[in-house]
Motif scaffolding. Structure first.
Motif, PDB file in Angstrom:
ATOM      1  N   ALA A  32      34.494  29.350  31.300  1.00  0.00           N
ATOM      2  CA  ALA A  32      34.417  27.991  31.828  1.00  0.00           C
ATOM      3  C   ALA A  32      32.980  27.483  31.837  1.00  0.00           C
ATOM      4  CB  ALA A  32      35.013  27.939  33.236  1.00  0.00           C
ATOM      5  N   LEU A  33      32.031  28.350  32.155  1.00  0.00           N
ATOM      6  CA  LEU A  33      30.623  27.938  32.154  1.00  0.00           C
ATOM      7  C   LEU A  33      30.131  27.598  30.749  1.00  0.00           C
ATOM      8  CD1 LEU A  33      29.034  30.387  34.740  1.00  0.00           C
ATOM      9  CD2 LEU A  33      29.198  27.905  34.926  1.00  0.00           C
ATOM     10  N   SER A  34      30.692  28.248  29.734  1.00  0.00           N
ATOM     11  CA  SER A  34      30.247  27.972  28.370  1.00  0.00           C
ATOM     12  C   SER A  34      30.926  26.740  27.771  1.00  0.00           C
ATOM     13  CB  SER A  34      30.483  29.186  27.474  1.00  0.00           C
ATOM     14  OG  SER A  34      31.872  29.431  27.353  1.00  0.00           O
ATOM     15  N   LEU A  62      36.244  22.933  37.346  1.00  0.00           N
ATOM     16  CA  LEU A  62      37.403  23.472  38.060  1.00  0.00           C
ATOM     17  C   LEU A  62      38.680  23.354  37.228  1.00  0.00           C
ATOM     18  CD1 LEU A  62      36.660  22.213  41.676  1.00  0.00           C
ATOM     19  CD2 LEU A  62      36.504  24.557  40.795  1.00  0.00           C
ATOM     20  N   LYS A  63      38.791  22.282  36.453  1.00  0.00           N
ATOM     21  CA  LYS A  63      39.940  22.121  35.563  1.00  0.00           C
ATOM     22  C   LYS A  63      39.934  23.203  34.490  1.00  0.00           C
ATOM     23  CE  LYS A  63      42.132  18.792  32.482  1.00  0.00           C
ATOM     24  NZ  LYS A  63      41.983  17.506  31.806  1.00  0.00           N
ATOM     25  N   GLU A  64      38.751  23.495  33.990  1.00  0.00           N
ATOM     26  CA  GLU A  64      38.609  24.529  32.968  1.00  0.00           C
ATOM     27  C   GLU A  64      38.954  25.910  33.527  1.00  0.00           C
ATOM     28  OE1 GLU A  64      38.263  25.602  29.208  1.00  0.00           O
ATOM     29  OE2 GLU A  64      37.781  23.558  29.798  1.00  0.00           O
ATOM     30  N   LEU A  65      38.628  26.134  34.793  1.00  0.00           N
ATOM     31  CA  LEU A  65      38.963  27.421  35.420  1.00  0.00           C
ATOM     32  C   LEU A  65      40.470  27.590  35.567  1.00  0.00           C
ATOM     33  CD1 LEU A  65      36.321  27.952  38.252  1.00  0.00           C
ATOM     34  CD2 LEU A  65      36.671  29.342  36.228  1.00  0.00           C
ATOM     35  N   GLY A  66      41.137  26.525  35.935  1.00  0.00           N
ATOM     36  CA  GLY A  66      42.593  26.573  36.072  1.00  0.00           C
ATOM     37  C   GLY A  66      43.076  27.511  37.169  1.00  0.00           C
ATOM     38  N   GLY A  67      42.273  27.760  38.176  1.00  0.00           N
ATOM     39  CA  GLY A  67      42.680  28.618  39.298  1.00  0.00           C
ATOM     40  C   GLY A  67      42.408  30.091  39.090  1.00  0.00           C
ATOM     41  N   ASP A  68      41.979  30.497  37.908  1.00  0.00           N
ATOM     42  CA  ASP A  68      41.669  31.899  37.627  1.00  0.00           C
ATOM     43  C   ASP A  68      40.165  32.102  37.780  1.00  0.00           C
ATOM     44  OD1 ASP A  68      41.518  34.499  36.744  1.00  0.00           O
ATOM     45  OD2 ASP A  68      41.898  34.019  34.632  1.00  0.00           O
ATOM     46  N   TYR A  69      39.777  32.859  38.805  1.00  0.00           N
ATOM     47  CA  TYR A  69      38.361  33.048  39.112  1.00  0.00           C
ATOM     48  C   TYR A  69      37.853  34.421  38.687  1.00  0.00           C
ATOM     49  CZ  TYR A  69      39.136  28.834  41.792  1.00  0.00           C
ATOM     50  OH  TYR A  69      39.451  27.545  42.148  1.00  0.00           O
ATOM     51  N   SER A  70      38.426  34.985  37.644  1.00  0.00           N
ATOM     52  CA  SER A  70      37.941  36.271  37.143  1.00  0.00           C
ATOM     53  C   SER A  70      36.605  36.080  36.444  1.00  0.00           C
ATOM     54  CB  SER A  70      38.963  36.868  36.165  1.00  0.00           C
ATOM     55  OG  SER A  70      39.057  36.050  35.017  1.00  0.00           O
ATOM     56  N   ALA A  71      35.863  37.160  36.290  1.00  0.00           N
ATOM     57  CA  ALA A  71      34.534  37.091  35.685  1.00  0.00           C
ATOM     58  C   ALA A  71      34.600  36.553  34.255  1.00  0.00           C
ATOM     59  CB  ALA A  71      33.870  38.470  35.707  1.00  0.00           C
ATOM     60  N   ALA A  72      35.581  36.993  33.502  1.00  0.00           N
ATOM     61  CA  ALA A  72      35.711  36.534  32.114  1.00  0.00           C
ATOM     62  C   ALA A  72      36.031  35.041  32.052  1.00  0.00           C
ATOM     63  CB  ALA A  72      36.791  37.332  31.404  1.00  0.00           C
TER      64      ALA A  72
END
Length: 179
Positions: A115-117, A100-110
């Motif tokens: 973030a998954l990688s 979730l920290k890696e996402l930073g609130g941006d849930y776009s596909a890219a």
């Protein structure tokens, strides 16, 4: 040569299953060590917890399968299993927080793909929960285990597969003895 081993497995099915699960703890510890430390700095001491748990859990499970005491086996299996559930649950929380920290609130596909990688594997610690839950349930008297080791003699005719088991009462008696 295999006869005494198969007889022991029939009489000690729960311990036999615990011995089958024990190498899985070492495999999980090895996998955790590689994913936490291979080519990386040892910056977080919590990363050692799954590695230490896997090795100690393997040693404890293997050691308690040797004596004949069912009580010691049951409590040790429950302790090792409960610790595995705890290690897995805390690890899942830590991995999810990093994701979730890696996402930073941006849930776009890219961003999800990025973030998954980069983030730690989100569901990998749940393998500790699975093995731990199996170990917690293994000594339970309410868990019915039916292990059939060896080959049944061939009998011709209808119902031949169940003929060697005898009556229903004999089958139930045999199941209670093996538990």
């Amino acid at each position: 040569m295999l006869g005494p081993l198969l007889l022991w497995v029939r009489r000690n099915s729960r311990k036999a299953l615990a011995l089958a699960l024990a190498p899985g703890l070492v495999a999980l510890a090895f996998d955790s060590a590689v994913s936490h430390w291979a080519g990386k700095d040892f910056d977080n001491r919590l990363q050692a917890v799954p590695v230490v748990y896997g090795v100690i859990g393997f040693i404890l499970l293997t050691a308690v399968c040797i004596p004949k005491s069912r009580t010691v086996f049951a409590w040790t299996a429950r302790f090792v299993g409960g610790a595995g559930v705890l290690v897995g649950a805390v690890g899942t929380y830590i991995h999810a927080a990093a994701f979730l920290k890696e996402l930073g609130g941006d849930y776009s596909a890219a961003n999800l793909e990025g973030a998954l990688s980069v983030a730690p594997p989100l569901l990998a610690p749940l393998s500790f929960v699975g093995v731990g839950a199996l170990l917690v349930l293994l000594p339970s008297a309410k868990l019915l285990l039916r292990l059939r080791v060896g080959v049944a003699p061939a009998v011709e005719g209808a119902g031949a597969a169940l003929h060697h088991l005898g009556t229903e009462q004999e089958r139930e008696r045999a199941v209670r003895k093996s538990a």
